[in-house]
Write a protein that holds these residues in place. Structure first.
Motif, PDB file in Angstrom:
ATOM      1  N   MET A   4       0.724  -1.193  -0.063  1.00  0.00           N
ATOM      2  CA  MET A   4      -0.032   0.013  -0.020  1.00  0.00           C
ATOM      3  C   MET A   4       0.888   1.197  -0.210  1.00  0.00           C
ATOM      4  O   MET A   4       1.695   1.538   0.891  1.00  0.00           O
ATOM      5  N   ARG A   5       0.587   2.132  -0.735  1.00  0.00           N
ATOM      6  CA  ARG A   5       1.332   3.307  -1.176  1.00  0.00           C
ATOM      7  C   ARG A   5       0.623   4.538  -0.091  1.00  0.00           C
ATOM      8  O   ARG A   5      -0.503   4.651   0.084  1.00  0.00           O
ATOM      9  N   TRP A 270     -21.154  -0.431 -10.287  1.00  0.00           N
ATOM     10  CA  TRP A 270     -21.177  -0.548 -11.755  1.00  0.00           C
ATOM     11  C   TRP A 270     -20.132  -1.749 -12.136  1.00  0.00           C
ATOM     12  O   TRP A 270     -20.473  -2.570 -12.457  1.00  0.00           O
ATOM     13  N   ALA A 271     -19.000  -1.558 -11.743  1.00  0.00           N
ATOM     14  CA  ALA A 271     -17.976  -2.312 -12.090  1.00  0.00           C
ATOM     15  C   ALA A 271     -18.100  -3.777 -10.947  1.00  0.00           C
ATOM     16  O   ALA A 271     -18.372  -3.673  -9.842  1.00  0.00           O
ATOM     17  N   LYS A 273     -15.898  -5.775  -9.822  1.00  0.00           N
ATOM     18  CA  LYS A 273     -15.045  -5.730  -8.562  1.00  0.00           C
ATOM     19  C   LYS A 273     -15.452  -4.741  -7.500  1.00  0.00           C
ATOM     20  O   LYS A 273     -14.982  -4.940  -6.423  1.00  0.00           O
ATOM     21  N   GLY A 282     -14.423   8.113   3.535  1.00  0.00           N
ATOM     22  CA  GLY A 282     -13.703   8.470   2.318  1.00  0.00           C
ATOM     23  C   GLY A 282     -14.237   7.978   0.839  1.00  0.00           C
ATOM     24  O   GLY A 282     -13.907   8.589  -0.333  1.00  0.00           O
TER      25      GLY A 282
ATOM     26  N   ASP B   2      -7.192   1.852  -0.638  1.00  0.00           N
ATOM     27  CA  ASP B   2      -5.600   2.213  -1.161  1.00  0.00           C
ATOM     28  C   ASP B   2      -5.620   3.461  -2.019  1.00  0.00           C
ATOM     29  O   ASP B   2      -6.709   4.196  -1.930  1.00  0.00           O
ATOM     30  N   HIS B   3      -4.274   3.731  -2.454  1.00  0.00           N
ATOM     31  CA  HIS B   3      -4.113   5.098  -3.086  1.00  0.00           C
ATOM     32  C   HIS B   3      -5.074   5.308  -4.189  1.00  0.00           C
ATOM     33  O   HIS B   3      -5.671   6.522  -4.411  1.00  0.00           O
ATOM     34  N   ARG B   6      -8.609   6.073  -2.971  1.00  0.00           N
ATOM     35  CA  ARG B   6      -8.765   7.490  -2.731  1.00  0.00           C
ATOM     36  C   ARG B   6      -8.814   8.483  -3.896  1.00  0.00           C
ATOM     37  O   ARG B   6      -9.829   9.253  -3.809  1.00  0.00           O
ATOM     38  N   GLU B   8      -9.924   7.643  -6.912  1.00  0.00           N
ATOM     39  CA  GLU B   8     -11.209   7.543  -7.536  1.00  0.00           C
ATOM     40  C   GLU B   8     -12.283   8.015  -6.579  1.00  0.00           C
ATOM     41  O   GLU B   8     -13.099   8.850  -7.475  1.00  0.00           O
ATOM     42  N   TRP B  40     -14.528   6.301 -17.616  1.00  0.00           N
ATOM     43  CA  TRP B  40     -14.662   5.382 -16.565  1.00  0.00           C
ATOM     44  C   TRP B  40     -15.129   5.859 -15.294  1.00  0.00           C
ATOM     45  O   TRP B  40     -15.842   5.054 -14.689  1.00  0.00           O
ATOM     46  N   LYS B  44     -18.384   5.041 -13.250  1.00  0.00           N
ATOM     47  CA  LYS B  44     -18.650   4.628 -11.881  1.00  0.00           C
ATOM     48  C   LYS B  44     -19.569   5.413 -10.995  1.00  0.00           C
ATOM     49  O   LYS B  44     -20.504   5.185 -10.260  1.00  0.00           O
ATOM     50  N   ASP B 186      -0.183   7.429 -11.606  1.00  0.00           N
ATOM     51  CA  ASP B 186      -1.734   6.909 -11.306  1.00  0.00           C
ATOM     52  C   ASP B 186      -2.553   6.504 -12.542  1.00  0.00           C
ATOM     53  O   ASP B 186      -3.275   5.599 -12.263  1.00  0.00           O
ATOM     54  N   GLU B 189      -1.608   3.043 -13.494  1.00  0.00           N
ATOM     55  CA  GLU B 189      -2.088   2.261 -12.578  1.00  0.00           C
ATOM     56  C   GLU B 189      -3.471   1.733 -12.521  1.00  0.00           C
ATOM     57  O   GLU B 189      -3.906   0.766 -12.361  1.00  0.00           O
ATOM     58  N   ARG B 193      -5.648  -1.357 -13.467  1.00  0.00           N
ATOM     59  CA  ARG B 193      -6.736  -2.117 -12.515  1.00  0.00           C
ATOM     60  C   ARG B 193      -7.783  -2.336 -13.063  1.00  0.00           C
ATOM     61  O   ARG B 193      -8.474  -3.479 -12.925  1.00  0.00           O
ATOM     62  N   GLU B 194      -8.363  -1.265 -13.640  1.00  0.00           N
ATOM     63  CA  GLU B 194      -9.886  -1.237 -14.196  1.00  0.00           C
ATOM     64  C   GLU B 194      -9.842  -1.891 -15.637  1.00  0.00           C
ATOM     65  O   GLU B 194     -11.037  -2.015 -16.064  1.00  0.00           O
TER      66      GLU B 194
END
Lengths: 611, 266
Positions: A4-5, A270-271, A273, A282, B2-3, B6, B8, B40, B44, B186, B189, B193-194
């Motif tokens: 995790m960053r 929507w997705a 996942k 948050g 995660d980063h 946040r 998103e 995207w 969402k 970002d 990445e 991921r998506e």
């Protein structure tokens, strides 16, 4: 899975020309963050202006900024150390650009407040300090820059530290450290400088890596302000961001300020996942609920217990950035979370020059760059929290005409209408405007109303101490009154027995009465067994932490029994049990039955004189 | 969280604020990686729907693969797509040979301004990021433009605690920047991921790839062997080149971007 960053947001603030942009430029340069293009550009620009490499140009991107050598607007840059990522926020130091400084600083968790070693503390050093306290930024480091100009003098460093602490402590800002550096020469920026062997602590970069990140707001009460309601398809989705706490499918939820109750039916996505049955602080989510009644933007979803305050009148500390003054009898728009309501300034209680902390004589208006304590009245009921409890629902901005012109944090609701459910839940309860304020009383009586809450087991000696305290204060010319819990039992509480439930109720009544006494300007002494910590927490809550002083008289069991042989326990069930507070309180130890109550009373007197 | 979660969540919050406040709202879609990420994020934010039109300001000089990709995506995602071409300027012979900044102004800035006027947009969503270049680093999330689409960057409104500029004079519009706080890595990445579809131009072929997309005459590919997203992320972590170094208009003069953007460029 990659690790995790973690990312920390740091703002650099302070007076104009004290080296904020230079420090950030230097950090970016020394950590190899910059692209070759960016460095080349600055080299060229610096050369054109006949300067050596100007680190500040790396941030001051506007032509006007470079020409005038000042930062006009805030900017954010990212960089990383071995340990983690940073967003570093540059903020302008001119008073004129305070709104831009605030726009930058409001995003930060940590602040570096820069002070020029040779110029010392200046107007904006102090004003920025004040703004940090209003923004709730508690992690503050003071960076003393340009140490090279004062020959890296330890004496100068100490002097600034002493002077600035005096100012900042008044704002409840307690700098974690004062870091002496030379940003331009890179001393103490990345690595420790050998120019200042007397400074034993970390460099700027090492300091940054040592900052511990605050735990999230996940474990706090749920606040889910409704941002919008969508009906794009068969689903009726309530969308918004969870500001604190968490929400689960099946949770029974309360919607404020309308007080409707329903259950969470689903969390939408929507997705594939993103599917789940819970969401935490948050996250921007959407839910459906079981009872589909009319909801609208601005309402706050919470759990049934731990609901926000609802009301239409509250006290706030504000900062003003507007071109026109903030005045009474004018309509403004208040934006708090997703709520947008019409409001007016009910009263301006105090206007403060943020750079001196002086109260200004004229409290008819708040001028640009000043801060103030005000009471705000909204046209409709809204949901909110005190800033110290839940930040995101405890702060707001004020829109004047078309412009965001002020911001503020909620410090409480009107002092005669303390924060408690019964009154705040009653709709549209606006207090009558009073002609005598608490402040007026304080000035007239030359004292601050407060409650000295003396608790302890029956027989511990609290009453004996209390009567002495009352007498001593009275002899000093103070307005003082001693409220003995036992006496209340004969009148106001004659309907109560000694069961646990009644003991809670007795303490509640005592706290309410004491609160009114304190509000009237009295120094109020209370003695009460109040052995349950939740009761004392309640008393502290409604009286207000500022005005509540808790004293625990701790006597051994032997002393208690000896002093109270008949076992007539005022409001307890004869069990010698006492739940200690979770916040610091003053404890007076009584280790013999024949103790010197004068001495104990004196101890309390010296304590309240400090307050 | 995660980063990326946040980032998103913040972007979704911004998109929803824009949708709530502006009756007439559109999203600029350049076909590039950043605005495709925004597509995207919109899906969402609005649970699979895109409740506003997408706008492509087409200079007619775009790399051909971009247009193919645009039309394919628009069909697949059932996008309401507005393609704006400044035909008048083109008929008068506008092109990069007239001067790059002049061309950008005519075909992009002016094209964009015409869309705003013709459709009466109050809000325009754009995929700019702070880390791209200096004048963007100073942007607000909600940034006002006057009736001429001009930006007064010397007097930007305060913006704090996610309370954005939502009150403005009629005739002006707000540029909304939902991914202002993201950086280039970002973006990659998140695409990974998506699993977000992208135009192939970003991936290396014959030792070259495009890092930033624009008009064919003014956009140069970089030397690269990165053929997949992981390679690209690795490449970016080690590069000292700036993202837009292949974009010729940025290099035309000092503060070229600031000047373009003051006049209404994206």
């Amino acid at each position: 899975m990659e690790e995790m960053r973690e990312s920390v947001n740091i703002v650099v603030v302070g007076h104009v020309d004290h080296g904020k942009s230079t420090l950030i430029g230097r950090i970016l340069y020394d950590t190899n963050t910059l692209s070759e293009g960016a460095i080349e550009k600055v080299k060229k620009l610096s050369a054109e202006k006949g300067k050596s490499f100007e680190y500040a140009y790396l941030l001051d991107a506007f032509e006007e900024e470079q020409q005038q050598g000042i930062t006009i607007d805030t900017t954010q840059l990212q960089f990383a150390t071995q340990k983690r990522d940073y967003v570093i926020i540059d903020a302008p130091g001119h008073k004129e650009f305070l709104k831009n400084m605030i726009s930058g600083a409001a995003n930060a968790e940590v602040a570096f407040l820069m002070v020029d070693a040779s110029e010392g503390i200046q107007e904006q050093s102090r004003r920025h300090g004040y703004i940090l306290s209003l923004l709730g930024i508690e992690k503050v480091y003071v960076v003393i820059n340009k140490m090279d100009l004062v020959a890296y003098s330890e004496e100068r460093y100490e002097q600034i530290q002493q002077d600035f602490n005096e100012f900042l402590y008044n704002l409840n800002i307690f700098p974690i450290r004062y870091i002496p550096i030379s940003a331009f020469l890179g001393e103490n920026v990345v690595e420790k400088s050998d120019k200042m062997p007397w400074y034993k602590y970390d460099s700027i970069l090492e300091t940054m890596d040592s900052i511990t990140k605050e735990e999230g707001v996940k474990n706090m009460p749920l606040r889910f302000p409704i941002q919008d309601v969508y009906k794009f398809d068969h689903r009726r989705i309530i969308a918004g961001r969870i500001e604190s706490g968490s929400i689960h499918v099946g949770d029974e939820i309360l919607i404020s300020p309308t007080n409707k109750v329903t259950k969470v039916k689903s969390i939408e996505y929507w997705a594939e996942k993103d599917k789940g049955d819970m969401a935490t602080a948050g996250m921007s989510v959407g839910i459906t609920v079981e009872d589909e009644f009319f909801n609208k933007r601005g309402e706050i979803i919470s759990l049934k217990k731990d609901a926000p305050i609802t009301g239409n009148l509250f006290n706030a500390n504000i900062f003003w950035m507007g071109k026109s003054d903030l005045v009474k009898n004018k309509s403004y728009k208040l934006k708090l979370g997703t709520q947008e309501v019409e409001c007016e300034i009910f009263s301006i209680n105090r206007v403060i020059d943020a750079s001196t902390l002086e109260t200004l004589d004229d409290s008819s208006a708040v001028h640009k760059s000043d801060v103030a304590e005000v009471t705000i009245k909204t046209k409709q009921m809204i949901g909110f929290d005190e800033f110290k409890n839940i930040r995101n629902t405890g702060r707001f901005v004020i829109v004047d005409e078309l412009n965001v012109s002020g911001g503020g944090i909620i410090s409480g609701i009107d002092s005669s209408l303390q924060n408690r459910e019964l009154t705040t839940k009653s709709t549209n309860l606006a207090p009558r405007k009073r002609l005598v304020s608490r402040k007026d009383r304080e000035q007239k009586y030359q004292q601050t109303g407060k409650v000295i809450w003396i608790s302890g087991l029956p027989g511990c000696g609290k009453n004996e101490i209390a009567v002495k305290v009352e007498k001593k204060l009275f002899d000093l010319g103070k307005k003082v009154y001693y409220l003995d819990s036992a006496n209340i039992r004969f009148g106001l509480s004659s309907d109560l027995t000694f069961t646990e439930a009644d003991a809670h109720e007795q303490t509640r009544r005592l706290a309410e009465v004491a609160s009114l006494f304190a509000d009237s300007g009295m120094i109020t002494i209370v003695t009460s067994v109040s052995k349950f910590k939740q009761d004392r927490e309640y008393a502290r809550h409604i009286i207000g932490e500022q005005k509540y002083i808790e004293i625990f008289v701790e006597a051994t069991e032997e002393v208690c029994r000896k002093r109270n042989p008949k076992g007539v326990f005022e409001d307890s069930d004869a069990h010698l049990f006492y739940e200690k507070a979770e916040y610091p309180v003053v404890t007076l130890y009584i280790d013999e039955a024949e103790f010197n109550s004068d001495k104990k009373a004196e101890a309390i007197l010296s304590l309240i004189q400090e307050k | 969280m995660d980063h990326l979660d946040r980032l998103e969540a913040q972007s979704i919050y911004i998109l929803r604020e824009a949708y709530k406040h502006f009756g007439k709202l559109g999203m600029l879609w350049s076909v590039g990686k950043d605005s495709t990420v925004m597509l995207w994020l919109a899906k969402k934010a609005f649970f699979g729907h895109c409740p506003f039109p997408f706008i492509h300001v087409d200079t007619t000089y775009k790399i051909p693969e971009m247009i193919e990709f645009r039309d394919r995506m628009a069909k697949e995602h059932n996008m309401d797509l507005i393609v704006e071409i400044n035909r008048e300027a083109l008929e008068q012979g506008m092109g990069p040979e007239q001067g790059r900044l002049i061309c950008c102004k005519a075909l992009k800035t002016e094209g964009l301004h015409r869309v705003v006027k013709n459709y009466g947009f109050e809000g325009l969503i754009l995929g700019i990021r702070r880390d791209e270049e200096g004048s963007r680093s100073k942007e607000r999330v909600f940034s006002e433009r006057n009736a001429e689409s001009e930006w007064d960057y010397t007097d930007q409104p305060p913006e704090l605690w996610d309370q954005f500029k939502t009150d403005f004079k009629k005739g002006n519009h707000i540029r909304v920047h939902p991914i202002l706080h993201w950086n280039e890595i970002d973006i990659w990445e998140y695409i990974k991921r998506e699993n977000i579809p992208l135009v192939d131009l970003y991936f290396a072929k014959d030792g070259k790839r495009y890092r930033s997309l624009g008009c064919a005459p003014c956009t140069n590919p970089i030397e690269s062997t990165a053929t997949c997203i992981d390679d690209i992320i690795e490449e970016l972590k080690n590069t000292k080149e700036s993202e837009r170094s292949g974009r010729a208009q940025d290099q035309e003069a000092s503060h070229a971007m600031q000047k373009l953007r003051k006049e209404g460029y994206m």
